[in-house]
Scaffold this active site. Structure first.
Site, PDB file in Angstrom:
ATOM      1  N   CYS A   2       0.759  -1.207   0.001  1.00  0.00           N
ATOM      2  CA  CYS A   2      -0.129  -0.061   0.083  1.00  0.00           C
ATOM      3  C   CYS A   2       0.857   1.162  -0.014  1.00  0.00           C
ATOM      4  O   CYS A   2       1.984   1.242   0.535  1.00  0.00           O
ATOM      5  CB  CYS A   2      -0.996   0.085   1.172  1.00  0.00           C
ATOM      6  SG  CYS A   2      -2.007  -1.339   1.606  1.00  0.00           S
ATOM      7  N   ARG A  27       3.559  -0.089  -4.932  1.00  0.00           N
ATOM      8  CA  ARG A  27       3.223  -0.781  -3.903  1.00  0.00           C
ATOM      9  C   ARG A  27       1.948  -1.370  -3.642  1.00  0.00           C
ATOM     10  O   ARG A  27       1.633  -2.135  -2.620  1.00  0.00           O
ATOM     11  CB  ARG A  27       3.440   0.396  -2.578  1.00  0.00           C
ATOM     12  CG  ARG A  27       4.679   1.281  -2.571  1.00  0.00           C
ATOM     13  CD  ARG A  27       4.510   2.196  -1.640  1.00  0.00           C
ATOM     14  NE  ARG A  27       4.459   1.583  -0.123  1.00  0.00           N
ATOM     15  CZ  ARG A  27       5.641   1.154   0.478  1.00  0.00           C
ATOM     16  NH1 ARG A  27       6.896   1.346   0.078  1.00  0.00           N
ATOM     17  NH2 ARG A  27       5.462   0.665   1.670  1.00  0.00           N
ATOM     18  N   TRP A  74      -2.893  -2.439  -1.721  1.00  0.00           N
ATOM     19  CA  TRP A  74      -2.473  -3.822  -1.984  1.00  0.00           C
ATOM     20  C   TRP A  74      -3.167  -4.637  -0.943  1.00  0.00           C
ATOM     21  O   TRP A  74      -2.960  -4.656   0.047  1.00  0.00           O
ATOM     22  CB  TRP A  74      -0.950  -4.334  -1.909  1.00  0.00           C
ATOM     23  CG  TRP A  74      -0.834  -5.696  -2.354  1.00  0.00           C
ATOM     24  CD1 TRP A  74      -0.507  -6.046  -3.685  1.00  0.00           C
ATOM     25  CD2 TRP A  74      -0.371  -6.850  -1.467  1.00  0.00           C
ATOM     26  NE1 TRP A  74      -0.054  -7.301  -3.468  1.00  0.00           N
ATOM     27  CE2 TRP A  74      -0.042  -7.920  -2.359  1.00  0.00           C
ATOM     28  CE3 TRP A  74      -0.472  -6.884  -0.152  1.00  0.00           C
ATOM     29  CZ2 TRP A  74       0.204  -9.120  -1.762  1.00  0.00           C
ATOM     30  CZ3 TRP A  74      -0.383  -8.457   0.361  1.00  0.00           C
ATOM     31  CH2 TRP A  74       0.213  -9.246  -0.491  1.00  0.00           C
ATOM     32  N   ASN A  98      -1.233   2.069   5.894  1.00  0.00           N
ATOM     33  CA  ASN A  98      -0.307   0.713   5.024  1.00  0.00           C
ATOM     34  C   ASN A  98       0.128   0.140   6.492  1.00  0.00           C
ATOM     35  O   ASN A  98       0.626   0.580   7.406  1.00  0.00           O
ATOM     36  CB  ASN A  98       0.829   1.499   4.457  1.00  0.00           C
ATOM     37  CG  ASN A  98       1.914   0.483   4.218  1.00  0.00           C
ATOM     38  OD1 ASN A  98       1.569  -0.625   3.925  1.00  0.00           O
ATOM     39  ND2 ASN A  98       3.053   1.019   4.044  1.00  0.00           N
ATOM     40  N   GLY A  99       0.024  -1.225   6.139  1.00  0.00           N
ATOM     41  CA  GLY A  99       0.154  -2.037   7.333  1.00  0.00           C
ATOM     42  C   GLY A  99      -0.961  -3.264   7.718  1.00  0.00           C
ATOM     43  O   GLY A  99      -1.777  -3.183   7.031  1.00  0.00           O
ATOM     44  N   GLU A 482      17.446 -16.693 -11.141  1.00  0.00           N
ATOM     45  CA  GLU A 482      17.008 -15.391 -11.215  1.00  0.00           C
ATOM     46  C   GLU A 482      16.370 -15.124 -12.351  1.00  0.00           C
ATOM     47  O   GLU A 482      15.400 -14.443 -12.620  1.00  0.00           O
ATOM     48  CB  GLU A 482      17.998 -14.355 -10.778  1.00  0.00           C
ATOM     49  CG  GLU A 482      17.821 -12.741 -11.039  1.00  0.00           C
ATOM     50  CD  GLU A 482      16.678 -12.251 -10.228  1.00  0.00           C
ATOM     51  OE1 GLU A 482      16.359 -13.245  -9.188  1.00  0.00           O
ATOM     52  OE2 GLU A 482      16.236 -11.261 -10.339  1.00  0.00           O
ATOM     53  N   LYS A 486      12.678 -14.211 -13.198  1.00  0.00           N
ATOM     54  CA  LYS A 486      12.070 -12.846 -13.855  1.00  0.00           C
ATOM     55  C   LYS A 486      10.988 -13.114 -14.872  1.00  0.00           C
ATOM     56  O   LYS A 486       9.959 -12.575 -15.246  1.00  0.00           O
ATOM     57  CB  LYS A 486      13.167 -12.151 -14.553  1.00  0.00           C
ATOM     58  CG  LYS A 486      14.434 -11.559 -13.800  1.00  0.00           C
ATOM     59  CD  LYS A 486      13.986 -10.140 -13.186  1.00  0.00           C
ATOM     60  CE  LYS A 486      13.207 -10.001 -11.961  1.00  0.00           C
ATOM     61  NZ  LYS A 486      13.873 -10.444 -10.724  1.00  0.00           N
ATOM     62  N   GLU A 489       7.511 -13.948 -13.081  1.00  0.00           N
ATOM     63  CA  GLU A 489       7.001 -12.876 -12.688  1.00  0.00           C
ATOM     64  C   GLU A 489       6.261 -11.869 -13.638  1.00  0.00           C
ATOM     65  O   GLU A 489       5.046 -11.480 -13.233  1.00  0.00           O
ATOM     66  CB  GLU A 489       8.132 -11.876 -11.867  1.00  0.00           C
ATOM     67  CG  GLU A 489       8.617 -12.383 -10.601  1.00  0.00           C
ATOM     68  CD  GLU A 489       9.466 -11.153  -9.846  1.00  0.00           C
ATOM     69  OE1 GLU A 489      10.695 -10.937 -10.698  1.00  0.00           O
ATOM     70  OE2 GLU A 489       8.912 -10.592  -8.911  1.00  0.00           O
ATOM     71  N   HIS A 505      19.066 -35.821 -12.293  1.00  0.00           N
ATOM     72  CA  HIS A 505      18.238 -36.221 -11.159  1.00  0.00           C
ATOM     73  C   HIS A 505      17.002 -36.022 -11.207  1.00  0.00           C
ATOM     74  O   HIS A 505      16.095 -36.035 -10.166  1.00  0.00           O
ATOM     75  CB  HIS A 505      18.845 -35.760  -9.913  1.00  0.00           C
ATOM     76  CG  HIS A 505      20.279 -36.140  -9.434  1.00  0.00           C
ATOM     77  ND1 HIS A 505      20.763 -37.255  -9.342  1.00  0.00           N
ATOM     78  CD2 HIS A 505      21.607 -35.316  -9.821  1.00  0.00           C
ATOM     79  CE1 HIS A 505      22.169 -37.258  -9.219  1.00  0.00           C
ATOM     80  NE2 HIS A 505      22.638 -36.066  -9.480  1.00  0.00           N
ATOM     81  N   LYS A 604       5.712  -4.491  -4.865  1.00  0.00           N
ATOM     82  CA  LYS A 604       7.115  -4.113  -4.726  1.00  0.00           C
ATOM     83  C   LYS A 604       7.628  -4.330  -3.215  1.00  0.00           C
ATOM     84  O   LYS A 604       8.651  -4.927  -3.163  1.00  0.00           O
ATOM     85  CB  LYS A 604       7.276  -2.747  -5.096  1.00  0.00           C
ATOM     86  CG  LYS A 604       8.778  -2.399  -5.188  1.00  0.00           C
ATOM     87  CD  LYS A 604       9.399  -2.839  -6.445  1.00  0.00           C
ATOM     88  CE  LYS A 604      11.093  -2.599  -6.599  1.00  0.00           C
ATOM     89  NZ  LYS A 604      11.670  -3.688  -7.372  1.00  0.00           N
TER      90      LYS A 604
HETATM   91  O1  M6R Z   1      12.503  -5.840  -0.993  1.00  0.00           O
HETATM   92  P1  M6R Z   1      13.140  -7.117  -0.935  1.00  0.00           P
HETATM   93  O2  M6R Z   1      14.306  -7.102  -1.718  1.00  0.00           O
HETATM   94  O3  M6R Z   1      13.395  -7.580   0.487  1.00  0.00           O
HETATM   95  O4  M6R Z   1      11.964  -7.877  -1.740  1.00  0.00           O
HETATM   96  C1  M6R Z   1      12.174  -9.323  -1.812  1.00  0.00           C
HETATM   97  C2  M6R Z   1      11.310  -9.891  -2.685  1.00  0.00           C
HETATM   98  O5  M6R Z   1       9.969  -9.525  -2.465  1.00  0.00           O
HETATM   99  C3  M6R Z   1      11.647  -9.454  -4.206  1.00  0.00           C
HETATM  100  O6  M6R Z   1      12.940  -9.573  -4.549  1.00  0.00           O
HETATM  101  C4  M6R Z   1      10.665 -10.077  -5.186  1.00  0.00           C
HETATM  102  O7  M6R Z   1      10.958 -11.348  -5.464  1.00  0.00           O
HETATM  103  C5  M6R Z   1      10.772  -9.179  -6.349  1.00  0.00           C
HETATM  104  N1  M6R Z   1       9.581  -9.003  -7.094  1.00  0.00           N
HETATM  105  C6  M6R Z   1      11.706 -10.046  -7.572  1.00  0.00           C
HETATM  106  O8  M6R Z   1      11.945  -9.454  -8.646  1.00  0.00           O
END
Ligand code: M6R
Length: 609
Positions: A2, A27, A74, A98-99, A482, A486, A489, A505, A604
């Site tokens: 949020c 956010r 969010w 937010n929270g 990674e 990517k 996501e 395996h 985010k």
């Molecule tokens: O803010 P942070 O680096 O702690 O966030 C961790 C993950 O939420 C963050 O890396 C998430 O996996 C991203 N969307 C990756 O692109």
């Protein structure tokens, strides 16, 4: 999760709020809303979905008023809907939050027994009712907010506007970010700095347990106990443009291309090349402590966890200390064993990730030394750490992390050199070699980015892909993970990252002519072995996209597609090989037409478990 924004001054607030929310939409984007005081009464507009829905409602029916607050949501409590969108209003008190209010159920029951009816499923609405009730016995809105806060448990950043007190906002913070903007004849608040930069570069970070009263005349801060707090603003040097798209189609693409600069800024002023060392300032651990540690534990989530996996290799290789990387969400519930001989490194872009914060706090309580690698200044994780090495990647807006990942790798490699030098496991010459390789990384990323058109062609070939495997060994393994993250996501394709040595395996059963496999195989110490994996994939008709060092003669004979990175020492390979995979995910997603900067279901900053 949020985003909150608030404005009080002499300008019309609605447009300022929407512009601020635009910078915070990363956010959360399930709904958005604003409340504006027109001098007589509160007006509230809310809309489900992205901010543009709210913006078009406001365009048709503009709101007038120079004090207001806004929110982009969010969803945590209650589905995304107009009723659950913020601001929540109770008797002329509007609240954005937010929270998570942990004791909301008991508070709701208590308020309901007094005859209060609720119009949403949110925990936030309870706060509005508590403040409204407290206002009856309070002289100032600030006091009423304080009374309400004493009743709630949990994490919050709150902004409150009351019909009875036009020309002021009251804000409060506990374990959720809130920054105050000090303007000329105006005051602002926001969940993150980019939302303030159009108006001011002078900001005050509100601390946990503090409230503030914002008006056109300035900002007054008090503690929850009523003590007045004096805090000088800090000047932020980012330009507003650094938080904008700068001509790129998406923030993510801009941030991929911003990586040379992010690496340079993260290195700046921290290297002592002559002595093959990293300058001790900011490292959060002195020589004596560096010598004493018996184990390093790197904690993080998501992409930051992948950076930790690379960090583990470097810690072991350069500092010769047993190291492991842990998913923070697992550690916090595992009753892990931490002690004074452990160095725990919490890695996070946002510095607010709930699991990482909780895991590092439990390590600290058990006596471990805890340092952090974080991008967002003064966020919760650095506040809780014994020391912090900030990554200077600048604001990252795209939900999929790119430049912050490479900046985290840089920070972890510097930390490994720092520890190695202090522990006597890394000579000045070897340290110099590593740091020199790091210094050359920005230029090598620039060269890698020049082959974007080639990556685009590969993306075009696989734009309809449903599944993809990513393989890598050693330092190539975090890159494989990674690359897969990517792709899933932002393109919503199913992707798996595997250690190449694990292929036999299990995952080899998946390989056929419909399975593209990206193989991370720069010319490093593991090259020959990974090349064998590549041949095994080809023998089963799998389609190989090989990420290789420039001029690699073998891969070109076998792989369908070859994406090159400049030749570089093994130790910095992860900083280069990830770049073509970021671009590949980006272009596949763009060709599919997904919402790249705000992929579905993601946010985010993940401040809830
Ligand atoms: O803010 P942070 O680096 O702690 O966030 C961790 C993950 O939420 C963050 O890396 C998430 O996996 C991203 N969307 C990756 O692109």
């Amino acid at each position: 999760m949020c985003g909150i924004v608030g404005y009080v001054g002499s300008q019309e607030s609605a447009g300022i709020l929407v512009d601020g929310l635009r910078k915070l939409e990363y956010r959360g984007y399930d709904s958005a809303g604003v409340a504006v005081h027109d001098g007589k009464q509160l007006q509230v507009v809310r809309a489900v979905g992205k901010l543009k829905n709210l913006a078009s409602v406001l365009q048709e029916s503009p709101l007038k008023g120079t004090t207001g607050l806004g929110h982009t949501r969010w969803a945590t409590h209650g589905r995304p809907s107009e009723e659950n969108a913020h601001p929540h209003v109770a008797g002329g008190v509007a609240v954005v939050h937010n929270g998570i209010i942990e004791n909301h159920l008991e508070l709701k029951a208590e308020l309901a027994s007094g005859g209060i009816e609720f119009s949403s499923d949110t925990d936030t609405e309870i706060v509005a009712h508590l403040i409204h009730r407290a206002l009856k016995d309070s002289e100032r809105l600030l006091d009423a907010v304080r009374v309400a806060l004493r009743q709630i448990r949990g994490a919050y950043a709150l902004a409150v506007l009351s019909e009875s007190e036009p020309g002021q906002l009251v804000v409060a913070r506990n374990a959720s970010p809130l920054v105050l903007g000090v303007g000329d004849g105006e005051s602002l608040c926001a969940s993150d700095i980019p939302a303030l930069l159009e108006h001011t570069r002078d900001v005050i970070f509100l601390e946990d347990g503090e409230l503030a009263q914002l008006s056109a005349d300035g900002i007054k801060i008090e503690t929850l106990e009523g003590e007045s707090v004096t805090r000088e603003p800090k000047r932020i040097n980012w330009s507003p443009m650094q938080a904008e798209k700068g001509g790129f189609k998406h923030f993510m693409l801009k941030e991929i291309f911003d990586q040379p600069r992010a690496v340079e800024d993260t290195l700046r002023g921290r290297l002592d090349l002559e002595n093959g060392d990293v300058v001790p300032r900011e490292m959060g651990i002195d020589e004596a402590a560096a010598k004493q540690i018996k184990r390093v534990c790197l904690l993080a989530c998501g992409t930051s966890y992948h950076a930790c996996l690379a960090g583990r290799y470097w810690m072991e290789q350069l500092a010769r200390v047993p190291a492991h990387a842990e998913l923070a969400s697992e550690v916090r519930y595992r009753e892990p064993v931490f002690g004074p001989e452990d160095l725990v490194i919490a890695v996070s872009q946002s510095g607010e990730t709930a699991d990482t914060l909780a895991a590092m706090k439990s390590a600290k309580e058990a006596g471990a030394r805890v340092i952090s690698v974080v991008n967002v200044l003064e966020s919760a994780i650095p506040r809780a750490a014994d020391g912090t090495l900030y990554t200077h990647a600048g604001p990252e807006i795209g939900v999929a992390s790119t430049k912050c990942y490479t900046a985290q790798l840089v920070a972890l490699l510097m930390l490994s050199v720092y520890l190695g030098r202090r522990r006597g496991t890394l000579s000045a010459d070897k340290g110099r070699d590593v740091l020199q390789a790091l210094v050359e990384v920005p230029e090598k990323i620039r060269i890698t980015l020049e082959s974007k058109d080639k990556v685009f062609e590969v993306a075009r070939r696989y734009q309809h892909v449903q599944h993809m495997l990513f393989l890598g060994r050693g330092l190539g393994f975090p890159t494989a993970l990674e690359g897969a993250l990517k792709l899933k996501e932002i393109s919503y394709a199913h992707a798996e990252g595997y250690a190449a040595g694990e292929m036999k395996h299990g995952p080899i059963a998946l390989i056929d002519e419909d399975m593209p496999v990206a193989v991370v195989m720069p010319r490093d110490s593991q090259y020959e072995k990974t090349l064998s994996n590549l041949q095994e994939v080809r023998a089963r008709d799998g389609q190989v996209i090989a990420i290789v060092s420039a001029g690699d003669p073998e891969s070109a004979k076998i792989a369908e597609h070859v994406l090159e990175v400049p030749v570089a020492p093994d130790v910095v390979q992860p900083l280069l090989t990830v770049v073509p995979l970021q671009l590949l995910a980006y272009y596949i997603a763009d060709l599919k037409g997904t919402d790249i900067d705000q992929p579905r279901n993601l946010a985010k900053t993940v401040t809830v478990e």
